[in-house]
Design an enzyme around this catalytic site. Structure first.
Site, mmCIF file in Angstrom:
data_model
loop_
_atom_site.group_PDB
_atom_site.id
_atom_site.type_symbol
_atom_site.label_atom_id
_atom_site.label_comp_id
_atom_site.label_asym_id
_atom_site.label_seq_id
_atom_site.Cartn_x
_atom_site.Cartn_y
_atom_site.Cartn_z
ATOM 1 C CG PHE A 75 -1.987 1.004 1.192
ATOM 2 C CD1 PHE A 75 -3.075 0.869 0.347
ATOM 3 C CD2 PHE A 75 -1.913 2.126 2.000
ATOM 4 C CE1 PHE A 75 -4.077 1.829 0.313
ATOM 5 C CE2 PHE A 75 -2.914 3.091 1.968
ATOM 6 C CZ PHE A 75 -3.991 2.941 1.121
ATOM 7 C CG ASP A 93 -0.535 -1.881 7.302
ATOM 8 O OD1 ASP A 93 -1.658 -2.116 7.803
ATOM 9 O OD2 ASP A 93 -0.272 -0.845 6.648
ATOM 10 C CE1 TYR A 128 -9.652 3.635 6.546
ATOM 11 C CE2 TYR A 128 -8.662 4.792 8.386
ATOM 12 C CZ TYR A 128 -8.589 4.327 7.096
ATOM 13 O OH TYR A 128 -7.445 4.531 6.363
ATOM 14 C CE LYS A 129 -8.254 0.512 5.106
ATOM 15 N NZ LYS A 129 -6.830 0.401 4.829
ATOM 16 N NE ARG A 151 -10.269 -2.352 -2.399
ATOM 17 C CZ ARG A 151 -9.607 -1.663 -1.479
ATOM 18 N NH1 ARG A 151 -8.444 -2.100 -1.037
ATOM 19 N NH2 ARG A 151 -10.079 -0.540 -1.006
HETATM 20 C C1 LIG Z 1 -6.109 1.601 4.588
HETATM 21 C C2 LIG Z 1 -4.648 1.369 4.754
HETATM 22 C C3 LIG Z 1 -3.854 2.287 5.424
HETATM 23 C C4 LIG Z 1 -4.460 3.590 5.873
HETATM 24 O O1 LIG Z 1 -3.581 4.438 6.491
HETATM 25 P P1 LIG Z 1 -4.156 5.808 7.094
HETATM 26 O O2 LIG Z 1 -3.009 6.397 7.761
HETATM 27 O O3 LIG Z 1 -5.286 5.428 7.998
HETATM 28 O O4 LIG Z 1 -4.693 6.622 5.966
HETATM 29 C C5 LIG Z 1 -2.522 1.987 5.631
HETATM 30 N N1 LIG Z 1 -1.992 0.824 5.181
HETATM 31 C C6 LIG Z 1 -2.747 -0.078 4.506
HETATM 32 C C7 LIG Z 1 -2.142 -1.324 4.031
HETATM 33 C C8 LIG Z 1 -4.088 0.180 4.262
HETATM 34 O O5 LIG Z 1 -4.819 -0.685 3.587
#
Ligand SMILES: *Cc1c(COP(=O)(O)O)cnc(C)c1O
Length: 416
Positions: free
Chosen positions: A129, A200, A225-226, A375
């Site tokens: 990501f 992560d 938030y996921k 997705r």
């Molecule tokens: C959604 C996501 C993030 C989000 O990071 P934020 O700091 O909350 O914007 C980080 N890493 C991965 C792999 C994600 O899927």
């Protein structure tokens, strides 16, 4: 071609006997929407609006600043951390809820480099990501370009860890393909080469069983938030294995990570334990919503969540491939074996963006990830078997009829 798929009636029967069916009641979902984007923003728990009103009007409005003590506001980052610990195989006192995933990554990686000062490489995956890679790049700049980010394809990670590797940073579930790393095996490979492991868990926490302590993982971060249903921009979490906490050096050494924040000493002294991962004043309204979200996940059995997630993904893939066929232009971008997937299924399509917009216009909400990924996230607490069936049928129809081929579906919004 795949074998015949269950009928819609058979899916309704699966929903009738689903042990998680009752959990859907906990969420406020629009009736005309099939929501397959809980991997980007979890659905709203019904308890959240009332909880927010209580905290805002009842606590903030009535007790004002006294609420920090009277309503335990100051304890929320570690209290919620202990709740998340139960979902990721950690002990109480190993997880704090604070900041965003990006910022927690910065903290965890910095601490890992301090613990492993002779080594200069942070190893990650090509296609991780972007924020994860951007944060590494920023950290390397902040540390004066003494380190190097090395990215290799997922399959080569274990072989690429060497004596230069200070830390391995991986997202357990790939955000595009949904491919799942073997957390224990990769952690073992990192440790055998003397590297620290930073996970992560953005697409893992709340979606599948995670056992950080069982794998002896060093650090982890993840999203509120996921699949944890904490609401837009919910605070994130950071895990620091207890054995590293005394050496955990927080580069954002703010007052709430201090041993005695209200002593107002001029010199930073880190708090004992996971509290040293904190930085500034916690966002109480956001934490209140996140707690309600966490409670929806803790109310269910993670083994059941995982089993249903795999079954939903399998059903969706079989439907799309059976009814759509090769002429549909859809190709599976996720592992076919559910054990190697997270809780999402992705298909590639040349016109992925307008296809997804056309689906959303029909009430089937997934998302699009450039360049060509459609997705679909399956959050088993509120997605039904019949939803997977209906969503697949809608997708097949949209591509078969070229319903996506209209100007209004090609206009790109800022958030895809
Ligand atoms: C959604 C996501 C993030 C989000 O990071 P934020 O700091 O909350 O914007 C980080 N890493 C991965 C792999 C994600 O899927």
């Amino acid at each position: 071609m795949a074998a015949a798929v269950p009928s819609r009636e058979e899916c309704l029967e699966l929903d009738r006997v689903d042990p998680l069916a009752g959990q859907r009641e906990a969420f406020a979902l629009p009736t005309d929407v099939i929501y397959l984007d809980g991997n980007s923003l979890g659905a709203l728990p019904k308890t959240v609006p009332e909880r927010l009103t209580t905290v805002a009007a009842g606590e903030w409005g009535q007790d004002l600043i006294g609420s920090w003590n009277r309503h335990g506001w100051i304890d929320l980052p570690l209290k919620l951390g202990d709740k998340i610990a139960r979902l990721i195989g950690a002990q109480p006192g190993e997880v704090a809820v604070t900041e965003s995933t990006s910022i927690n990554l910065f903290k965890a990686l910095y601490a890992a480099l301090e613990i492993n000062p002779e080594r200069k490489v942070i190893l990650s995956e090509v296609g991780n990501f972007p924020t994860d890679l951007y944060i590494v790049q920023g950290l390397i700049r902040a540390l004066g370009h003494r380190h190097e980010l090395r990215t290799v394809p997922a399959a080569d990670i274990a072989a690429a860890v060497d004596r230069d590797t200070a830390a391995v940073l991986l997202t357990q579930v790939n955000y595009r393909s949904g491919a799942l790393h073997d957390l224990a095996a990769v952690t073992r490979a990192a440790h055998e080469a003397g590297a620290l492991m930073v996970w992560d868990l953005a697409h893992s926490a709340g979606a599948l069983p995670v056992d950080l302590n069982g794998a002896e993982a060093d650090f982890a971060v993840g999203c509120g938030y996921k699949y944890l249903n904490g609401g837009p921009g919910a605070p994130a979490f950071i895990f620091v294995a207890r054995r590293h906490q005394a050496r955990f050096s927080n580069p954002l050494s703010g007052w709430l990570g201090h041993a005695a924040p209200f002593a107002f000493e001029p010199e930073y002294r880190p708090a004992a334990g996971i509290a040293r991962a904190l930085t500034g004043t916690p966002p109480i309204l956001a934490l209140a919503a996140l707690e309600a979200g966490l409670d929806t996940v803790l109310a269910a059995d993670m083994t059941l969540i995982r089993a249903k997630s795999m079954a939903l993904g399998d059903l969706f893939i079989r439907m799309v491939e059976w009814a759509g066929g090769e002429r549909s232009g859809l190709t599976l971008a996720s592992p076919r074996d559910a054990r190697q997937r997270g809780s999402q299924v992705s298909f590639r399509h040349h016109d992925g963006y307008p296809v997804m917009q056309a689906l959303i216009a029909r009430g089937v909400v997934g998302d699009f990830r450039a360049p060509d990924i459609l997705r679909f996230g399956f959050a088993p607490l509120y997605v039904r078997y019949v939803d997977a069936w209906d969503a697949a049928a809608a997708l097949i129809d949209v591509v078969a009829t070229r319903a996506w081929d209209r100007p209004e579906f090609k206009h790109r919004a800022p958030v895809t």
